[in-house]
Write a protein that holds these residues in place. Sequence first.
Motif, PDB file in Angstrom:
ATOM      1  N   THR A   1       0.748  -1.197   0.198  1.00  0.00           N
ATOM      2  CA  THR A   1      -0.043  -0.012   0.080  1.00  0.00           C
ATOM      3  C   THR A   1       0.886   1.292   0.072  1.00  0.00           C
ATOM      4  OG1 THR A   1      -1.507  -1.219   1.272  1.00  0.00           O
ATOM      5  CG2 THR A   1      -1.920   1.288   1.186  1.00  0.00           C
ATOM      6  N   VAL A   2       0.716   2.102  -1.114  1.00  0.00           N
ATOM      7  CA  VAL A   2       1.402   3.357  -0.878  1.00  0.00           C
ATOM      8  C   VAL A   2       0.264   4.359  -0.698  1.00  0.00           C
ATOM      9  CG1 VAL A   2       2.504   4.849  -2.624  1.00  0.00           C
ATOM     10  CG2 VAL A   2       3.186   2.437  -2.724  1.00  0.00           C
ATOM     11  N   PHE A   3       0.624   5.457   0.087  1.00  0.00           N
ATOM     12  CA  PHE A   3      -0.369   6.535   0.477  1.00  0.00           C
ATOM     13  C   PHE A   3       0.669   7.874   0.238  1.00  0.00           C
ATOM     14  CE2 PHE A   3       1.286   4.609   4.308  1.00  0.00           C
ATOM     15  CZ  PHE A   3       1.698   5.698   4.819  1.00  0.00           C
ATOM     16  N   GLY A   4      -0.393   9.050  -0.341  1.00  0.00           N
ATOM     17  CA  GLY A   4       0.264  10.214  -0.196  1.00  0.00           C
ATOM     18  C   GLY A   4       0.374  10.447  -1.905  1.00  0.00           C
ATOM     19  N   LEU A   5      -0.010  11.703  -2.214  1.00  0.00           N
ATOM     20  CA  LEU A   5      -0.249  12.106  -3.830  1.00  0.00           C
ATOM     21  C   LEU A   5       1.177  11.991  -4.468  1.00  0.00           C
ATOM     22  CD1 LEU A   5      -2.384  15.170  -3.244  1.00  0.00           C
ATOM     23  CD2 LEU A   5      -3.055  13.082  -4.750  1.00  0.00           C
ATOM     24  N   ARG A   6       2.290  12.380  -3.932  1.00  0.00           N
ATOM     25  CA  ARG A   6       3.407  12.530  -4.534  1.00  0.00           C
ATOM     26  C   ARG A   6       4.215  11.143  -4.561  1.00  0.00           C
ATOM     27  NH1 ARG A   6       6.448  16.749  -5.969  1.00  0.00           N
ATOM     28  NH2 ARG A   6       5.287  18.067  -4.254  1.00  0.00           N
ATOM     29  N   ALA A   7       3.641  10.203  -3.547  1.00  0.00           N
ATOM     30  CA  ALA A   7       4.344   8.936  -3.667  1.00  0.00           C
ATOM     31  C   ALA A   7       3.676   8.032  -4.767  1.00  0.00           C
ATOM     32  CB  ALA A   7       4.205   8.128  -2.108  1.00  0.00           C
ATOM     33  N   ILE A   8       2.406   8.146  -4.999  1.00  0.00           N
ATOM     34  CA  ILE A   8       1.594   7.541  -5.908  1.00  0.00           C
ATOM     35  C   ILE A   8       2.118   7.819  -7.195  1.00  0.00           C
ATOM     36  CG2 ILE A   8      -0.370   6.752  -6.806  1.00  0.00           C
ATOM     37  CD1 ILE A   8      -1.691   7.242  -4.021  1.00  0.00           C
ATOM     38  N   ILE A   9       2.460   9.175  -7.343  1.00  0.00           N
ATOM     39  CA  ILE A   9       2.763   9.803  -8.717  1.00  0.00           C
ATOM     40  C   ILE A   9       4.181   9.093  -9.046  1.00  0.00           C
ATOM     41  CG2 ILE A   9       3.882  11.873  -9.871  1.00  0.00           C
ATOM     42  CD1 ILE A   9       1.550  13.416  -8.401  1.00  0.00           C
ATOM     43  N   GLU A  10       5.038   8.862  -7.919  1.00  0.00           N
ATOM     44  CA  GLU A  10       6.588   8.240  -8.227  1.00  0.00           C
ATOM     45  C   GLU A  10       6.231   7.014  -8.557  1.00  0.00           C
ATOM     46  OE1 GLU A  10       8.824   9.603  -4.850  1.00  0.00           O
ATOM     47  OE2 GLU A  10       8.916  11.544  -5.308  1.00  0.00           O
ATOM     48  N   ALA A  11       5.407   6.257  -7.783  1.00  0.00           N
ATOM     49  CA  ALA A  11       5.209   4.791  -7.980  1.00  0.00           C
ATOM     50  C   ALA A  11       4.789   4.537  -9.748  1.00  0.00           C
ATOM     51  CB  ALA A  11       4.065   4.328  -7.009  1.00  0.00           C
ATOM     52  N   ILE A  12       3.802   5.401  -9.955  1.00  0.00           N
ATOM     53  CA  ILE A  12       3.193   5.130 -11.633  1.00  0.00           C
ATOM     54  C   ILE A  12       4.438   5.277 -12.390  1.00  0.00           C
ATOM     55  CG2 ILE A  12       1.808   6.009 -13.292  1.00  0.00           C
ATOM     56  CD1 ILE A  12      -0.329   6.728 -10.876  1.00  0.00           C
ATOM     57  N   GLN A  13       5.100   6.483 -12.050  1.00  0.00           N
ATOM     58  CA  GLN A  13       6.566   6.874 -12.866  1.00  0.00           C
ATOM     59  C   GLN A  13       7.490   5.876 -13.065  1.00  0.00           C
ATOM     60  OE1 GLN A  13       7.128  11.052 -11.842  1.00  0.00           O
ATOM     61  NE2 GLN A  13       5.946  11.863 -13.196  1.00  0.00           N
ATOM     62  N   SER A  14       7.739   5.403 -12.102  1.00  0.00           N
ATOM     63  CA  SER A  14       8.876   4.267 -11.792  1.00  0.00           C
ATOM     64  C   SER A  14       8.396   2.877 -12.545  1.00  0.00           C
ATOM     65  CB  SER A  14       9.197   4.035 -10.552  1.00  0.00           C
ATOM     66  OG  SER A  14       8.115   3.309 -10.008  1.00  0.00           O
ATOM     67  N   GLY A  15       7.129   2.681 -12.927  1.00  0.00           N
ATOM     68  CA  GLY A  15       6.661   1.585 -13.652  1.00  0.00           C
ATOM     69  C   GLY A  15       6.088   0.460 -12.730  1.00  0.00           C
ATOM     70  N   SER A  16       5.607   0.871 -11.649  1.00  0.00           N
ATOM     71  CA  SER A  16       5.051  -0.014 -10.519  1.00  0.00           C
ATOM     72  C   SER A  16       3.731  -0.502 -11.282  1.00  0.00           C
ATOM     73  CB  SER A  16       4.867   0.529  -9.177  1.00  0.00           C
ATOM     74  OG  SER A  16       6.205   0.904  -8.474  1.00  0.00           O
ATOM     75  N   THR A  17       3.543  -1.659 -11.106  1.00  0.00           N
ATOM     76  CA  THR A  17       2.250  -1.969 -11.438  1.00  0.00           C
ATOM     77  C   THR A  17       1.224  -1.934 -10.147  1.00  0.00           C
ATOM     78  OG1 THR A  17       3.371  -3.983 -12.432  1.00  0.00           O
ATOM     79  CG2 THR A  17       0.619  -4.195 -12.100  1.00  0.00           C
ATOM     80  N   ILE A  18       0.322  -0.999 -10.536  1.00  0.00           N
ATOM     81  CA  ILE A  18      -0.690  -0.438  -9.663  1.00  0.00           C
ATOM     82  C   ILE A  18      -2.043  -1.365  -9.910  1.00  0.00           C
ATOM     83  CG2 ILE A  18      -1.954   1.416  -8.910  1.00  0.00           C
ATOM     84  CD1 ILE A  18       1.034   1.824  -8.699  1.00  0.00           C
ATOM     85  N   ASN A  19      -2.596  -2.209  -8.845  1.00  0.00           N
ATOM     86  CA  ASN A  19      -3.859  -2.696  -8.887  1.00  0.00           C
ATOM     87  C   ASN A  19      -4.965  -1.665  -9.046  1.00  0.00           C
ATOM     88  OD1 ASN A  19      -3.527  -5.426  -9.180  1.00  0.00           O
ATOM     89  ND2 ASN A  19      -3.104  -5.867  -6.979  1.00  0.00           N
ATOM     90  N   LYS A  20      -5.237  -0.726  -7.929  1.00  0.00           N
ATOM     91  CA  LYS A  20      -6.134   0.312  -7.819  1.00  0.00           C
ATOM     92  C   LYS A  20      -5.725   1.338  -7.159  1.00  0.00           C
ATOM     93  CE  LYS A  20     -10.942   0.298  -7.152  1.00  0.00           C
ATOM     94  NZ  LYS A  20     -12.362  -0.567  -7.071  1.00  0.00           N
ATOM     95  N   ILE A  21      -6.393   2.643  -7.464  1.00  0.00           N
ATOM     96  CA  ILE A  21      -5.988   3.867  -6.655  1.00  0.00           C
ATOM     97  C   ILE A  21      -7.353   4.338  -6.040  1.00  0.00           C
ATOM     98  CG2 ILE A  21      -5.364   6.350  -6.812  1.00  0.00           C
ATOM     99  CD1 ILE A  21      -3.503   5.555  -8.945  1.00  0.00           C
ATOM    100  N   TYR A  22      -7.374   4.690  -4.737  1.00  0.00           N
ATOM    101  CA  TYR A  22      -8.579   5.055  -4.045  1.00  0.00           C
ATOM    102  C   TYR A  22      -8.291   6.702  -3.853  1.00  0.00           C
ATOM    103  CZ  TYR A  22      -9.659   0.336  -3.041  1.00  0.00           C
ATOM    104  OH  TYR A  22     -10.023  -1.093  -3.357  1.00  0.00           O
ATOM    105  N   LEU A  23      -9.281   7.486  -4.264  1.00  0.00           N
ATOM    106  CA  LEU A  23      -9.034   8.806  -4.047  1.00  0.00           C
ATOM    107  C   LEU A  23     -10.236   9.625  -3.289  1.00  0.00           C
ATOM    108  CD1 LEU A  23      -7.890   9.821  -7.566  1.00  0.00           C
ATOM    109  CD2 LEU A  23      -6.590   9.810  -5.820  1.00  0.00           C
ATOM    110  N   GLN A  24      -9.909  10.471  -2.533  1.00  0.00           N
ATOM    111  CA  GLN A  24     -10.897  11.140  -1.679  1.00  0.00           C
ATOM    112  C   GLN A  24     -11.944  11.940  -2.501  1.00  0.00           C
ATOM    113  OE1 GLN A  24      -9.450  13.296   1.693  1.00  0.00           O
ATOM    114  NE2 GLN A  24     -11.217  14.323   1.854  1.00  0.00           N
TER     115      GLN A  24
END
Length: 245
Positions: free
Chosen positions: A4-27
Amino acid sequence: MNTTVFGLRAIIEAIQSGSTINKIYLQKGLRGKLFFKLESLIKQNRIATSFVPIEKLDRLSKNKNHQGAVAQISPVEFYDLEQLIDQIQNKDKTPLFLILDQVSDVRNFGAIIRNAECTGVDGIIIQQSGSAPVNAETIKTSAGAAFKVSICRVNHIKDAIYILKASNISIIAATEKTDNLIYDVDFNIPLAIVMGSEHKGVSSSILKIVDNRAKLPLLGDIDSLNVSVACGVFLYEIIRQRLKK
């Protein structure tokens, strides 16, 4: 097993690094420069997203500073379909793929992966949206088979079918909308079996483009089997025929 990755910037970096994201939950109602950047990346990468109340995000992040965004990263890497097809066709065996058309229950998905590993399936194909995620529960139900079976995640199932057909792989749908029993169909060819969702079966748009259809005989009052059970029956009939060669 799910990260689980939380925080806007951390998730942006995870996507840009090529991590495979199952799902993103947004407020719900989230705004701001970082949010709009994340939203743009989500659209570019076709990542499954849900807008949820802050209480849901608090639970997912265990009340840490999530900034209105929590992402779940897949514990497995997905394969490129065309590359996987090339690899399999270079082997001395008859290709066997499994296509899951909107199977959404993680326990069913895990059980199907386990069936696939036990029957030598070369690859499982799922759609980016509407499919069950590969998460900790999926892996547990699969008895670890999720780490042993090649899984491809595609934008659209139809596109995957056309790619398979272009490689001379026949597509057979598991559906009650046919007179063909599985025992009357020749499975000794390069093929991909399409299994439908728990509630709707194989979608009508997919049925229009498959090469053949097959069904299981049902002698009781209930008109369908659990999808993971039906999948197991199909796969073992394929193995039975191929072992007789």
